[in-house]
Scaffold this motif. Structure first.
Motif, PDB file in Angstrom:
ATOM      1  N   LYS A 136       0.717  -1.045  -0.305  1.00 51.37           N
ATOM      2  CA  LYS A 136      -0.359   0.047   0.272  1.00 51.37           C
ATOM      3  C   LYS A 136       0.667   1.423  -0.054  1.00 51.37           C
ATOM      4  CE  LYS A 136      -3.303   2.608   2.622  1.00 51.37           C
ATOM      5  NZ  LYS A 136      -4.019   2.661   3.902  1.00 51.37           N
ATOM      6  N   ARG A 137       2.083   1.535   1.653  1.00 51.94           N
ATOM      7  CA  ARG A 137       3.456   2.105   1.170  1.00 51.94           C
ATOM      8  C   ARG A 137       3.371   2.392  -0.500  1.00 51.94           C
ATOM      9  NH1 ARG A 137       3.297   1.101   6.263  1.00 51.94           N
ATOM     10  NH2 ARG A 137       5.233  -0.673   5.497  1.00 51.94           N
ATOM     11  N   ASN A 138       3.907   1.758  -0.921  1.00 51.68           N
ATOM     12  CA  ASN A 138       4.460   1.315  -2.116  1.00 51.68           C
ATOM     13  C   ASN A 138       3.709   2.305  -3.242  1.00 51.68           C
ATOM     14  OD1 ASN A 138       6.807   0.318  -1.511  1.00 51.68           O
ATOM     15  ND2 ASN A 138       6.103  -1.385  -2.259  1.00 51.68           N
ATOM     16  N   LEU A 139       2.258   1.475  -3.403  1.00 52.79           N
ATOM     17  CA  LEU A 139       0.888   2.103  -4.194  1.00 52.79           C
ATOM     18  C   LEU A 139       1.082   3.696  -3.935  1.00 52.79           C
ATOM     19  CD1 LEU A 139      -1.443  -0.639  -4.662  1.00 52.79           C
ATOM     20  CD2 LEU A 139       0.455  -0.356  -6.628  1.00 52.79           C
ATOM     21  N   THR A 140       0.678   4.397  -2.983  1.00 53.38           N
ATOM     22  CA  THR A 140       0.939   5.452  -2.462  1.00 53.38           C
ATOM     23  C   THR A 140       1.314   6.185  -3.169  1.00 53.38           C
ATOM     24  OG1 THR A 140      -0.656   4.539  -0.362  1.00 53.38           O
ATOM     25  CG2 THR A 140       0.609   6.711  -0.323  1.00 53.38           C
ATOM     26  N   ARG A 141       3.077   5.164  -3.105  1.00 56.43           N
ATOM     27  CA  ARG A 141       3.783   6.704  -3.126  1.00 56.43           C
ATOM     28  C   ARG A 141       4.170   6.820  -5.672  1.00 56.43           C
ATOM     29  NH1 ARG A 141       8.209   3.317  -0.902  1.00 56.43           N
ATOM     30  NH2 ARG A 141       7.805   3.095   0.681  1.00 56.43           N
TER      31      ARG A 141
END
Length: 177
Positions: A136-141
Motif C-alpha cells: 500500500k505504501r509503495n502504491l501510494t508513493r
C-alpha cells in the motif's frame, strides 16, 4: 483481503478470550502438589502484574526449585497474554517450543503445541498484513509520483497552448502588414 481480515479477526478474538487463561496446575502427579511454588506467580498474573509474574516464573525456572515445564508454560502464557502491555508473541512461541522439546511428555505439551500452532498462524497473518501495508505504501508513493508527473504534463500542455496562441497572434500580425 476479506479472507485475511476474517482470519485476523478470528485469531485476535482467540487471543482476546483465551490469551490470558489462568495458569493451571498440572494434574499429572496428584500426590505432590507441584504448583505450590507458583502461588506468588499465579497471584501476580491474576492481578495483572505481568512483568513481576514473568520474573517470578523465570526465577523458579532458573533455580530449579519448581517444575520446569510448568514454569515454561506460565512464561509462555504471560508472553502471549493479550492484556500484557509487554506481550511478545515471538517469545511466547519460542517458550512453548522449548517446553515441547525439553518436556515432550509433560501434561502441558499438548496445550503448548496448540499455542505454537495459533502463534505461528498469528505470525503468518501479521507477516501478510505487513506485506499488504508495504505494498500500500509503495502504491501510494507511485500514485503521488504519477500525480506529480500529470501536473507537470498539464503545465507543459498549458505552456505549449499559450505558445501556440502567441505564435498564431504573431503570424496574423505579419500577414496583416
Amino acid at each position: 483481503m476479506r479472507r485475511f481480515l476474517t482470519a485476523f479477526a478470528a485469531v485476535s478474538a482467540f487471543f482476546f478470550f483465551f490469551g490470558c487463561t489462568t495458569m493451571r496446575q498440572n494434574t499429572r502427579d496428584p500426590e505432590s502438589d507441584r504448583s505450590d511454588q507458583f502461588v506468588l506467580a499465579k497471584l501476580l498474573f491474576k492481578e495483572g502484574y505481568y512483568e513481576a509474574a514473568m520474573k517470578e516464573n523465570q526465577k523458579l525456572l532458573i533455580e530449579g526449585k519448581a517444575p520446569g515445564d510448568m514454569a515454561l508454560y506460565n512464561i509462555g502464557l504471560i508472553s502471549a497474554c493479550s492484556f500484557n502491555p509487554k506481550k511478545d508473541y515471538l517469545q511466547a512461541l519460542d517458550t512453548f517450543k522449548k517446553l515441547v522439546s525439553q518436556y515432550p511428555h509433560s501434561s502441558f505439551a499438548e496445550e503448548a503445541k496448540v499455542w505454537i500452532q495459533v502463534l505461528e498462524d498469528h505470525q503468518k497473518i501479521a507477516d501478510e498484513r505487513q506485506k499488504f501495508l508495504e505494498e500500500k505504501r509503495n502504491l501510494t508513493r507511485e500514485r503521488e509520483i504519477l500525480s506529480q508527473e500529470r501536473e507537470k504534463l498539464k503545465s507543459t500542455v498549458e505552456k505549449s497552448r499559450q505558445l501556440d496562441i502567441e505564435i498564431e497572434k504573431r503570424r496574423r500580425q505579419t500577414q496583416s502588414r
